[in-house]
Design a protein around this motif. Structure first.
Motif, mmCIF file in Angstrom:
data_model
loop_
_atom_site.group_PDB
_atom_site.id
_atom_site.type_symbol
_atom_site.label_atom_id
_atom_site.label_comp_id
_atom_site.label_asym_id
_atom_site.label_seq_id
_atom_site.Cartn_x
_atom_site.Cartn_y
_atom_site.Cartn_z
ATOM 1 N N ALA A 160 -4.499 -1.738 -10.691
ATOM 2 C CA ALA A 160 -4.300 -1.597 -9.242
ATOM 3 C C ALA A 160 -5.123 -0.425 -8.738
ATOM 4 O O ALA A 160 -5.110 0.655 -9.344
ATOM 5 C CB ALA A 160 -2.820 -1.397 -8.911
ATOM 6 N N ASN A 186 -4.228 -2.091 2.659
ATOM 7 C CA ASN A 186 -5.315 -2.148 1.681
ATOM 8 C C ASN A 186 -6.630 -1.729 2.330
ATOM 9 O O ASN A 186 -6.838 -1.968 3.524
ATOM 10 C CB ASN A 186 -5.467 -3.572 1.130
ATOM 11 C CG ASN A 186 -4.277 -4.017 0.318
ATOM 12 O OD1 ASN A 186 -3.888 -3.337 -0.632
ATOM 13 N ND2 ASN A 186 -3.683 -5.138 0.689
ATOM 14 N N GLU A 234 -6.356 -7.302 -4.475
ATOM 15 C CA GLU A 234 -5.137 -6.908 -3.769
ATOM 16 C C GLU A 234 -5.075 -7.483 -2.360
ATOM 17 O O GLU A 234 -3.992 -7.641 -1.791
ATOM 18 C CB GLU A 234 -5.041 -5.377 -3.735
ATOM 19 C CG GLU A 234 -4.775 -4.773 -5.112
ATOM 20 C CD GLU A 234 -5.210 -3.331 -5.261
ATOM 21 O OE1 GLU A 234 -5.024 -2.760 -6.355
ATOM 22 O OE2 GLU A 234 -5.735 -2.773 -4.279
#
Length: 271
Positions: free
Chosen positions: A9, A52, A82
């Motif tokens: 991530a 994001n 993501e």
């Protein structure tokens, strides 16, 4: 600081990066916001998972913190994954991320004892003393991180990353995790090469810049003299033998600091 390739991530990597900085990265979020031209609240929301980064911000921030090459590609793909809205799209990005991980391991293990640089590689490597200095600095201890190199030489992380990318791609350095190690054990430029002048000039300029700060543990010496032709040749032989011994000693030593040696034995040409 772990390599970006160990993260699944982007925000996890960014939070870990901040924690690894001096003073736990105090003020870093503000600096990121200023660099991106956004509010600090937006960066904080990204780090918390509420929002994001888009591709433009991802690329710009990655370069700012010193990512380049495969690292840059990997980080941007993480942010794209993501943002993906379907499982199919996420799986697509997962496959690309796994391939990048594999490629990164291949490059990290590419350490050679010696290598002949191409003319293009020589032109860049000998264009500035900083390339050689960074390469040698990476030989100290267990290697150096991007942050350590940037701080030691007083250059931006982005500029440092560009140099390290070249050094890794050319085999002069290797990357293992978040550290950079010296790759090729020695480089040599033939005395007939066009790069000799630049190489010589680079390190003589460094010597000139140090004239006012030479300390007692260092040595600087210049001596014009008159001498017989026979003794000149003898002196040349002695210095050549010294250089050969010097090279052997440097290759066997345990690196603890970066230094440089300039030797010139020249005849004064008549005007």
């Amino acid at each position: 600081m772990k390599s970006v390739f160990t993260f699944s991530a982007s925000r996890e990597f960014l939070r870990t990066y901040i924690e690894s900085l001096p003073k736990k990265g105090w003020g870093e979020i503000q600096r990121w916001a200023d660099h991106l031209g956004v509010q600090t609240s937006y960066v904080s929301q990204v780090l918390s998972g509420m929002k994001n980064f888009n591709v433009e911000y991802s690329v710009r921030l990655a370069k700012y913190i010193g990512l380049s090459g495969l690292e840059l590609d990997y980080f941007v793909l993480l942010t794209e994954k993501e943002r993906a809205g379907t499982v199919e799209a996420q799986e697509y990005f997962d496959e690309k991320l796994q391939r990048l991980k594999k490629d990164s391991r291949n490059i990290a293990d590419r350490v050679t004892k010696d290598k002949t640089l191409s003319e293009e590689e020589k032109a860049e490597f000998y264009s500035s003393w900083i390339y050689s200095a960074i390469r040698l600095y990476c030989s100290i201890g267990s290697g150096k991180t991007l942050f350590q190199i940037s701080e030691h030489f007083g250059i931006t992380k982005e500029a440092c990353s560009t140099i390290l990318h070249f050094l890794v791609q050319s085999g002069l350095c290797a990357q293992k995790g978040d550290k950079y190690l010296m790759g090729v054990q020695k480089t040599h430029v033939d005395k007939k090469s066009a790069h000799v002048r630049r190489h010589w000039l680079n390190w003589h300029i460094q010597a000139l810049s140090r004239l006012e700060t030479v300390d007692e543990s260092e040595l600087i010496y210049s001596a014009p003299f008159s001498i017989s032709k026979k003794d000149f040749e003898s002196l040349q032989e002695e210095l050549t033998a010294f250089i050969a011994d010097f090279v052997k000693k440097v290759q066997k030593t345990e690196p603890q600091q970066v230094a440089f040696l300039n030797i010139d034995l020249l005849r004064l040409k008549e005007p």
